[in-house]
Enzyme design. Structure first.
Site, mmCIF file in Angstrom:
data_model
loop_
_atom_site.group_PDB
_atom_site.id
_atom_site.type_symbol
_atom_site.label_atom_id
_atom_site.label_comp_id
_atom_site.label_asym_id
_atom_site.label_seq_id
_atom_site.Cartn_x
_atom_site.Cartn_y
_atom_site.Cartn_z
ATOM 1 N N LYS A 10 0.854 -1.204 0.000
ATOM 2 C CA LYS A 10 0.000 0.000 0.000
ATOM 3 C C LYS A 10 0.889 1.255 0.000
ATOM 4 O O LYS A 10 1.904 1.265 -0.690
ATOM 5 C CB LYS A 10 -1.000 -0.068 1.156
ATOM 6 C CG LYS A 10 -1.786 -1.396 1.120
ATOM 7 C CD LYS A 10 -2.945 -1.463 2.063
ATOM 8 C CE LYS A 10 -3.654 -2.810 1.903
ATOM 9 N NZ LYS A 10 -4.835 -2.964 2.720
ATOM 10 N N HIS A 95 -8.951 -2.369 -5.991
ATOM 11 C CA HIS A 95 -8.917 -2.645 -4.542
ATOM 12 C C HIS A 95 -9.975 -1.758 -3.875
ATOM 13 O O HIS A 95 -10.205 -0.628 -4.308
ATOM 14 C CB HIS A 95 -7.516 -2.333 -4.010
ATOM 15 C CG HIS A 95 -7.315 -2.802 -2.602
ATOM 16 N ND1 HIS A 95 -7.856 -2.149 -1.523
ATOM 17 C CD2 HIS A 95 -6.651 -3.878 -2.103
ATOM 18 C CE1 HIS A 95 -7.526 -2.805 -0.418
ATOM 19 N NE2 HIS A 95 -6.790 -3.857 -0.740
ATOM 20 N N GLU A 152 -12.035 -9.783 -1.747
ATOM 21 C CA GLU A 152 -11.535 -8.868 -0.725
ATOM 22 C C GLU A 152 -12.706 -8.252 0.038
ATOM 23 O O GLU A 152 -13.161 -7.147 -0.288
ATOM 24 C CB GLU A 152 -10.749 -7.741 -1.420
ATOM 25 C CG GLU A 152 -9.467 -8.197 -2.086
ATOM 26 C CD GLU A 152 -8.265 -7.746 -1.302
ATOM 27 O OE1 GLU A 152 -7.319 -8.523 -1.218
ATOM 28 O OE2 GLU A 152 -8.292 -6.630 -0.744
ATOM 29 N N GLY A 158 -7.586 -5.011 6.990
ATOM 30 C CA GLY A 158 -6.923 -4.211 8.023
ATOM 31 C C GLY A 158 -7.628 -4.231 9.372
ATOM 32 O O GLY A 158 -7.285 -3.461 10.265
ATOM 33 N N SER A 189 -6.869 -9.455 6.316
ATOM 34 C CA SER A 189 -6.319 -9.905 7.600
ATOM 35 C C SER A 189 -5.735 -11.317 7.554
ATOM 36 O O SER A 189 -5.944 -12.132 8.464
ATOM 37 C CB SER A 189 -7.384 -9.793 8.708
ATOM 38 O OG SER A 189 -7.770 -8.446 8.864
ATOM 39 N N GLY A 208 -1.732 -7.696 3.294
ATOM 40 C CA GLY A 208 -1.417 -6.273 3.491
ATOM 41 C C GLY A 208 -0.527 -6.105 4.711
ATOM 42 O O GLY A 208 0.704 -6.247 4.631
HETATM 43 P P1 PGA Z 1 -4.722 -6.581 5.286
HETATM 44 O O1 PGA Z 1 -4.932 -6.017 3.806
HETATM 45 O O2 PGA Z 1 -3.929 -7.846 5.152
HETATM 46 O O3 PGA Z 1 -4.000 -5.506 6.002
HETATM 47 O O4 PGA Z 1 -6.091 -6.849 5.830
HETATM 48 C C1 PGA Z 1 -5.317 -6.911 2.818
HETATM 49 C C2 PGA Z 1 -5.675 -6.244 1.548
HETATM 50 O O5 PGA Z 1 -5.922 -5.036 1.497
HETATM 51 O O6 PGA Z 1 -5.716 -6.958 0.548
#
Ligand code: PGA
Length: 225
Positions: A10, A95, A152, A158, A189, A208
């Site tokens: 990101k 995304h 997703e 997150g 996550s 992420g």
């Molecule tokens: P995250 O993000 O692993 O921090 O939940 C995943 C993503 O945005 O694909």
């Protein structure tokens, strides 16, 4: 299909942090025999690709988005032309953060996916349950036959609240009803604790937060050995 793990950084990291990540990664021997991909922010592409070459490590490059327009007068947009020389293998498109904060629509994502394919880049098209059908409806057959779809769920991103594996399995079926027999990966996550379960029901994961610290990311991959 070979399993794929995509690290999405990101808007994190500067040049030296990016270099450190790749150098540390390259020093570790992994037993994981799938594909590992890293998606840095555009200004870090040079550092990351140079360090990958220098260390000879087996990681492919992705971008986190693309302009919906070709080369031309589109201030701020990063076009396929701008990426020549970096040859990313994948482009993460649509995304939920792009849709929420940058107001990208299903049509924008469809245009990006066409441009990605023209540039020899595999689109990784992100969807949530509610717009699987509308997003698939915007894409050409060529894109649908040559993309990866990432399920997703925005509530899982997150938040530490990863999606139930059974739900991932049923949404994968919903995606394949709409897109055809595409590879489906899961993001939201993903951690060292749950990655193995997701790889049983789908073709890969997008990571992420747990990809930012290289030691944590290596630990996550080593669960798969
Ligand atoms: P995250 O993000 O692993 O921090 O939940 C995943 C993503 O945005 O694909």
């Amino acid at each position: 299909m070979e399993k794929i793990v995509i690290a999405n950084w990101k808007s994190n990291k500067n040049k030296s942090e990016a270099q450190h990540w790749v150098e540390t990664y390259s020093k570790n021997r992994l037993a994981f025999d799938g594909k590992v991909v890293v998606a840095p922010a555009f200004p870090l592409l040079e550092t990351v690709s140079t360090t990958i070459k220098k260390t000879g490590c087996n990681v492919q490059l992705a971008v986190q988005t693309l302009s919906s327009f070709p080369a031309g007068s589109y201030t701020g947009g990063v076009s396929i032309k701008n990426l020549e020389g970096f040859s990313p293998s994948y482009a993460i498109l649509g995304h939920s953060e792009r849709r929420r904060y940058f107001h990208e629509s299903d049509i924008d994502v469809a245009k990006q996916a066409e441009l990605a394919l023209e540039g020899g880049i595999t689109p990784v098209i992100c969807v949530d349950k509610e717009y699987v059908a509308s997003q698939a409806g915007m894409l050409s057959d060529e894109v649908k036959q040559n993309c990866i779809v990432a399920y997703e769920p925005s509530a899982a991103i997150g938040s530490g609240k990863s999606e139930d594996v059974g739900t991932v399995k049923s949404v994968k079926a919903q995606i394949q009803n709409n897109f055809g027999e595409v590879p489906v990966i899961y993001g939201g996550s993903v951690t060292e604790q749950n990655i193995a379960e997701y790889l049983i029901v789908c073709d890969g994961v997008l990571v992420g937060s747990a990809s930012l610290n290289v030691e944590q990311f290596l630990a996550l991959l080593n669960v798969l050995s």
